[in-house]
Design an enzyme around this catalytic site. Structure first.
Site, short mmCIF file in Angstrom:
data_model
loop_
_atom_site.label_atom_id
_atom_site.label_comp_id
_atom_site.label_asym_id
_atom_site.label_seq_id
_atom_site.Cartn_x
_atom_site.Cartn_y
_atom_site.Cartn_z
N TYR A 101 0.85 -1.19 0.00
CA TYR A 101 0.00 0.00 0.00
C TYR A 101 0.89 1.24 0.00
CZ TYR A 101 -3.05 3.74 1.63
OH TYR A 101 -3.71 4.93 1.72
N GLU A 189 -3.14 7.50 -4.29
CA GLU A 189 -3.01 6.23 -3.57
C GLU A 189 -2.90 5.06 -4.54
OE1 GLU A 189 -5.76 4.89 -0.02
OE2 GLU A 189 -6.48 3.90 -1.84
#
Ligand code: GDP
Ligand code: MN
Length: 389
Positions: A101, A189
């Site tokens: 992530y 992101e």
């Protein structure tokens, strides 16, 4: 403005972040055509602005055209958490060894950019933050200094990213930071950022939110705006250039200045009510703005009372009052107004309202913010009870 995954990937590509070959498809036939040019196997991904698409059945792998047909037929039109899938993104499927992530946001309190990196990607980051917070490495970046490759490597190492992926991850982070800053994002992101079995690091998903305040230097954003999905209230507000956010309470709120509007939401909550919206008519609001604001509030079926909270600085009381009188002539308000009018030319404003012959069932004036909130909430709550909902 939030982008769809496919737009986020197109945006990434502008900043040299590699993404898989693919294309967007609105129909099953288009999906088959795109799949052929992306190269099998492909992954078919529902394009909705909500996470957890995989679990909902909105992400499927396909080995051939028949499988593309099957999955595209199921996914297009599917409802994922209240979002109807209008289009799919079809891209060449990647082999995954590990999922990470990575994201950049602005930490307003620290006045710095914030990099979040975790070796536990793929799942929702909120879940990791809850169950295993130490698995997320937080790194603040001074916007003047930026992010160097060395720093990115150090963060990747600290996050316990696989040693063979450190170099690729660091390169990706520096590029993503470039997209975040030069691309004027509120959020950039990648989840999952993957390590492929061949050692390459690659972006499999893209979540990008653009900072609307920077729109003036990005003419290329126009095409994203065309596909933006706002609710009807927000669309109407946008057409009037109002700073509006729809909420689900019963007290419609109009205030001048974002700070006062936020405080108004708070005070309505404090006295037992719930706000139907945030609406800031800005400093220097005039009669037209006020009339437009009332029109937008009135459009909301849930509104049971309207709380206008004005503390005039640049905004002048008589302009606010004129706007209200004008709006009352234009629209048939669904709910009574409670107004607290203070500051510049407030007395003149109150006089205009008093002389306009508006019945008390339509407009009540209160001397303080708290009293006005109480009155607005009392009306809203009484009317909600009456209707039994
Ligand atoms: P989200 O769950 O809505 O955020 O959708 P993602 O784009 O993050 O995809 C969810 C999951 O689908 C990923 O974590 C992967 O496990 C899987 N997935 C997505 N793309 C591919 C792909 O190209 N190959 C493989 N094998 N799995 C994929
Ligand atoms: Mn994802």
């Amino acid at each position: 403005m939030d982008l769809f995954e496919y737009q986020g990937k197109q945006y990434f590509a502008r900043y040299d972040i590699p993404v898989s070959p693919g294309g967007v498809a609105y129909t099953v036939d288009e999906a088959v055509t795109v799949a052929a040019s992306a190269g099998y196997p492909v992954v078919i991904k529902a394009q909705v602005q909500v996470g957890g698409r995989g679990k909902a059945g909105g992400i499927k792998l396909a080995e051939n055209a028949d499988e593309v047909r099957l999955h595209a037929t199921n996914i297009i039109g599917m409802d994922i958490k209240g979002h109807v899938v209008k289009r799919v993104w079809v891209e060449h499927a990647s082999d995954i060894a590990e999922e990470y992530y990575a994201s950049f946001t602005l930490d307003r309190a620290a006045k710095k950019h914030l990099l979040m990196l975790s070796a536990q990607g793929g799942v929702e980051i909120e879940v990791v933050a809850e169950s295993n917070p130490e698995a997320i490495v937080l790194h603040h970046i001074d916007p003047v200094d930026g992010l160097t490759l060395d720093q990115a490597r150090a963060v990747a190492t600290e996050a316990k990213i696989n040693p063979i992926a450190i170099e690729g991850a660091a390169d990706m982070l520096v590029k993503l930071y470039g997209c975040f800053t030069r691309g004027d994002c509120d959020l950039a992101e990648i989840n999952p950022l993957i390590l492929r079995p061949d050692g390459g690091v690659h972006a499999l998903d893209a979540k990008v939110s653009l900072d609307n305040n920077a729109a003036f230097r990005h003419p290329e954003w126009d095409e994203y705006r065309a596909t933006e999905e706002l609710d009807d209230r927000e669309q109407l507000a946008r057409s009037h250039d109002l700073q509006y956010i729809g909420l689900d309470g019963t007290v419609g709120i109009i205030a001048n200045g974002a700070g006062l509007a936020m405080s108004t939401l708070d005070v309505v909550n404090q006295v037992g009510g719930s706000a139907a919206n945030f609406l800031d008519i800005g400093g220097g609001a005039n009669a037209d703005m006020m009339a437009a604001a009332l029109e937008v509030i009135n459009f909301d079926q849930n509104v049971k009372s309207i709380f206008i909270n004005i503390f005039g600085g640049i905004t002048r009381g008589e302009e606010v009052a004129k706007g209200i009188v004008e709006a009352l002539g234009r629209v048939d308000l669904r709910a009574p107004i409670v107004i607290r009018l203070d500051g510049t030319n407030a007395e003149l404003g109150r006089e205009i309202l008093a002389n306009a012959g508006i019945p008390e069932s339509t407009l009540i004036s209160m001397p303080t913010m708290l009293e006005a909130a109480r009155a607005a909430v009392a009306i809203a709550n009484a009317s909600t009870t009456e209707n039994g909902n």
